[in-house]
Design a protein around this motif. Structure first.
Motif, PDB file in Angstrom:
ATOM      1  N   THR A 176      53.774  24.764  43.043  1.00 27.85           N
ATOM      2  CA  THR A 176      54.544  23.513  43.006  1.00 27.85           C
ATOM      3  C   THR A 176      55.869  23.709  42.275  1.00 27.85           C
ATOM      4  N   GLU A 177      55.894  24.623  41.325  1.00 33.15           N
ATOM      5  CA  GLU A 177      57.123  24.891  40.575  1.00 33.15           C
ATOM      6  C   GLU A 177      58.189  25.565  41.432  1.00 33.15           C
ATOM      7  N   ASP A 178      57.742  26.179  42.562  1.00 29.64           N
ATOM      8  CA  ASP A 178      58.675  26.882  43.448  1.00 29.64           C
ATOM      9  C   ASP A 178      58.896  26.129  44.759  1.00 29.64           C
ATOM     10  N   GLY A 179      58.443  24.869  44.816  1.00 24.47           N
ATOM     11  CA  GLY A 179      58.599  24.096  46.034  1.00 24.47           C
ATOM     12  C   GLY A 179      57.422  24.188  46.979  1.00 24.47           C
ATOM     13  N   GLY A 180      56.307  24.825  46.539  1.00 28.15           N
ATOM     14  CA  GLY A 180      55.115  24.919  47.371  1.00 28.15           C
ATOM     15  C   GLY A 180      54.119  23.819  47.047  1.00 28.15           C
ATOM     16  N   LEU A 181      52.885  23.963  47.569  1.00 27.27           N
ATOM     17  CA  LEU A 181      51.852  22.944  47.381  1.00 27.27           C
ATOM     18  C   LEU A 181      50.853  23.263  46.274  1.00 27.27           C
ATOM     19  N   PRO A 182      50.441  24.520  46.080  1.00 25.34           N
ATOM     20  CA  PRO A 182      49.373  24.787  45.116  1.00 25.34           C
ATOM     21  C   PRO A 182      49.883  24.841  43.682  1.00 25.34           C
ATOM     22  N   PRO A 183      48.990  24.620  42.716  1.00 23.14           N
ATOM     23  CA  PRO A 183      49.378  24.804  41.318  1.00 23.14           C
ATOM     24  C   PRO A 183      49.533  26.284  40.992  1.00 23.14           C
ATOM     25  N   ARG A 184      50.251  26.573  39.919  1.00 22.81           N
ATOM     26  CA  ARG A 184      50.479  27.954  39.515  1.00 22.81           C
ATOM     27  C   ARG A 184      49.172  28.717  39.295  1.00 22.81           C
ATOM     28  N   SER A 185      48.110  28.017  38.885  1.00 21.75           N
ATOM     29  CA  SER A 185      46.847  28.665  38.532  1.00 21.75           C
ATOM     30  C   SER A 185      46.180  29.399  39.690  1.00 21.75           C
ATOM     31  N   VAL A 186      46.528  29.091  40.944  1.00 18.01           N
ATOM     32  CA  VAL A 186      45.874  29.759  42.082  1.00 18.01           C
ATOM     33  C   VAL A 186      46.847  30.654  42.854  1.00 18.01           C
ATOM     34  N   THR A 187      48.054  30.854  42.331  1.00 22.46           N
ATOM     35  CA  THR A 187      49.018  31.726  42.995  1.00 22.46           C
ATOM     36  C   THR A 187      49.140  33.044  42.241  1.00 22.46           C
ATOM     37  N   GLN A 188      49.805  34.009  42.890  1.00 30.42           N
ATOM     38  CA  GLN A 188      50.036  35.321  42.297  1.00 30.42           C
ATOM     39  C   GLN A 188      51.465  35.746  42.573  1.00 30.42           C
ATOM     40  N   THR A 189      51.880  36.824  41.926  1.00 33.82           N
ATOM     41  CA  THR A 189      53.183  37.395  42.244  1.00 33.82           C
ATOM     42  C   THR A 189      53.065  38.261  43.489  1.00 33.82           C
ATOM     43  N   ALA A 190      54.189  38.507  44.133  1.00 33.08           N
ATOM     44  CA  ALA A 190      54.190  39.354  45.326  1.00 33.08           C
ATOM     45  C   ALA A 190      53.674  40.750  45.009  1.00 33.08           C
ATOM     46  N   ASP A 191      54.048  41.294  43.843  1.00 36.38           N
ATOM     47  CA  ASP A 191      53.589  42.640  43.477  1.00 36.38           C
ATOM     48  C   ASP A 191      52.073  42.675  43.327  1.00 36.38           C
ATOM     49  N   GLU A 192      51.500  41.631  42.718  1.00 37.56           N
ATOM     50  CA  GLU A 192      50.041  41.565  42.585  1.00 37.56           C
ATOM     51  C   GLU A 192      49.370  41.508  43.958  1.00 37.56           C
ATOM     52  N   VAL A 193      49.918  40.705  44.846  1.00 33.40           N
ATOM     53  CA  VAL A 193      49.342  40.554  46.185  1.00 33.40           C
ATOM     54  C   VAL A 193      49.379  41.873  46.947  1.00 33.40           C
ATOM     55  N   LEU A 194      50.509  42.532  46.963  1.00 36.05           N
ATOM     56  CA  LEU A 194      50.656  43.759  47.750  1.00 36.05           C
ATOM     57  C   LEU A 194      49.800  44.883  47.185  1.00 36.05           C
ATOM     58  N   ALA A 195      49.734  44.991  45.861  1.00 39.36           N
ATOM     59  CA  ALA A 195      48.921  46.041  45.255  1.00 39.36           C
ATOM     60  C   ALA A 195      47.442  45.828  45.561  1.00 39.36           C
ATOM     61  N   ASP A 196      46.972  44.582  45.438  1.00 40.70           N
ATOM     62  CA  ASP A 196      45.559  44.335  45.702  1.00 40.70           C
ATOM     63  C   ASP A 196      45.244  44.425  47.188  1.00 40.70           C
ATOM     64  N   SER A 197      46.193  44.077  48.046  1.00 41.57           N
ATOM     65  CA  SER A 197      45.987  44.220  49.492  1.00 41.57           C
ATOM     66  C   SER A 197      45.723  45.684  49.840  1.00 41.57           C
ATOM     67  N   GLU A 198      46.545  46.568  49.304  1.00 40.98           N
ATOM     68  CA  GLU A 198      46.356  47.993  49.597  1.00 40.98           C
ATOM     69  C   GLU A 198      45.046  48.497  48.994  1.00 40.98           C
ATOM     70  N   ARG A 199      44.710  48.055  47.778  1.00 42.31           N
ATOM     71  CA  ARG A 199      43.447  48.473  47.157  1.00 42.31           C
ATOM     72  C   ARG A 199      42.249  48.065  48.003  1.00 42.31           C
TER      73      ARG A 199
END
Length: 467
Positions: A176-199
């Motif tokens: 919501t702080e970036d103009g989206g719908l979810p609260p910060r508590s359920v989002t991640q950074t792009a680096d976290e997402v990409l690293a865990d996707s590859e893992r």
């Protein structure tokens, strides 16, 4: 014989002296959309279809025999869009009558309480429900990550149960702080997402034939991640050779959001970030115009059709037959329990039949069309049309023996496939995955089901704040 009934005439199948599992005496065996055998049998060996044929040509010996007397036998149904964790907030009263965006914003704060126990229990209960509805393969789109390694818990649960599972690494980076719908508590950074996707891919993805576990990459939607993450995910999927999934063109609000945020419509944005490829399938795809559908079809993009979700959220429904006529892979999905509140692919197949006829007229959709969407169409969406969605020799040994109450079938004498969806309700009498019988005589063959349901109820109460 009725004109509509396709049958196989040849009987020169390679004779079998024995097999691991023999399903015999079916009222009708549906091998695929081109082959149906009244009174047929099918033999499985080493988790694969070994042979099928007419009554009287069965193998002499079988380690186990299932009698399907008077029942329809089909390939296992394949679920191409789901959110298993959402069965923890099923029929949640404050959200049930909202629009898509309304129920998302209502439920996101509850889903922030997810942990490994909650994800394990929701996966266990969800898979059990899918098996009872004739599903032998399911994907799951898990995009809420308040804690690490939640998808690992899903994968372990499915593997322990012997269920064929395509996990997708969902993500949200715009709070919501970036103009989206979810609260910060359920989002991640792009680096976290990409690293865990590859893992996840390197740890769990099995690209081999007959795989029980595969992994795809799946940012939640155009309005929940950044343009940069969408593009980077497409590049990562290409490098790792895995499939891509997201929601697309689900709601009119999405059109307005993409026009305001990206200065283009959702399909144009989707193409601009490198997702217009045949490794992609998308959920819903209700609102593209004719030209956009043609572009998606030309690229080989598949669509997960979710009839019950479409009707409950009342946001429209996909132009399924128009998409199929363009050659698009169209599969079936039950969607998450927060919007659909059940996980029966039989009920979704019936919904597809009814919505198709409601949209296009009485000749627009048949029960065989709905079955084909739920089997071969879904297998194409998952990139597994060679070994799933049909029962030809060499296919994975995934099948369903269907049970419809005799009182409901009274008078249905001419067409078992039409009766399967018209004469409700039906559920699985036997569900077989890779040659393993996971539903037998209408009963789940899963360990500890009663205790898991008790634990699921406890966790659901905690998440919904009812303790």
């Amino acid at each position: 014989m009725p004109d509509h009934q396709l049958t196989v005439q040849k009987t020169d199948f390679t004779p079998l002296s024995g097999c691991d599992l023999l399903v015999r005496d079916a009222r009708l065996l549906v091998v695929d959309g081109d082959t149906e055998i009244p009174g047929g049998w099918i033999a499985l060996r080493n988790g694969r279809v070994a042979a099928y044929g007419h009554a009287g040509t069965e193998p002499e010996r079988a380690a186990r025999t299932l009698r399907a007397t008077g029942r329809l036998v089909t390939p296992g149904l394949i679920n191409t869009h789901h959110h298993l964790y959402q069965n923890l907030t099923r029929a949640y009263a404050p959200a049930v009558n909202g629009t898509l965006f309304t129920w998302l914003t209502t439920l996101y704060p509850l889903w922030a309480a997810l942990d490994e126990e909650a994800v394990h229990l929701s996966a266990y209960v969800g898979i059990a429900e899918l098996l009872m509805g004739g599903c032998t393969t399911s994907m799951d789109h898990h995009y809420v990550h308040p804690r690490p390694r939640l998808i690992d818990a899903q994968i372990r649960t499915a593997a322990d149960l012997g269920f064929r599972f395509h996990a997708t690494r969902g993500s949200m980076t715009r709070s919501t702080e970036d103009g989206g719908l979810p609260p910060r508590s359920v989002t991640q950074t792009a680096d976290e997402v990409l690293a865990d996707s590859e893992r996840l891919v390197r740890t769990h993805h099995d690209p081999g034939p007959g795989a029980l576990t595969r992994v795809a990459l799946a940012p939640c939607s155009p309005f929940s991640v950044t343009r940069e993450l969408m593009a980077a995910t497409a590049e990562l999927a290409e490098r790792l050779d895995v499939r891509l999934h997201t929601h697309l063109a689900e709601d009119p609000d999405e059109d307005a959001y993409c026009l305001e945020t990206y200065d283009c419509r959702p399909v144009e944005y989707f193409e601009s970030v490198g997702w217009m490829t045949d490794r992609t399938w998308v959920a819903h795809c209700i609102h593209p115009n004719g030209a956009e559908r043609a572009r998606l079809a030309a690229a080989g993009v598949g669509v997960a059709h979710c009839p019950s979700s479409n009707m409950l959220i009342a946001g429209g429904t996909a132009a399924v037959q128009e998409m199929r006529a363009l050659g698009m892979p169209v599969g079936l999905g039950c969607d998450g329990s927060a919007s659909t509140d059940h996980a029966s692919l039989w009920l979704e197949a019936r919904g597809a039949l009814l919505l198709g006829r409601y949209r296009g007229g009485p000749a627009a959709m048949t029960a065989r069309d709905a079955l084909d969407i739920a089997t071969r169409g879904s297998a194409r969406c998952l990139g597994r049309a060679d070994e799933l969605g049909h029962l030809r020799p060499g296919a994975c040994g995934d099948l369903v023996v269907w049970d419809t109450p005799q009182v409901a079938l009274a008078g249905a004498l001419t067409d078992p496939v039409e009766a399967w969806l018209r004469c409700a309700p039906s559920r699985a009498w036997s569900t077989v995955v890779g040659g393993r019988v996971l539903v037998d005589s209408g009963e789940l063959q899963l360990p500890g089901l009663v205790e898991k349901l008790r634990e699921h109820a406890r966790v659901a109460r905690r998440i919904q704040g009812l303790d």
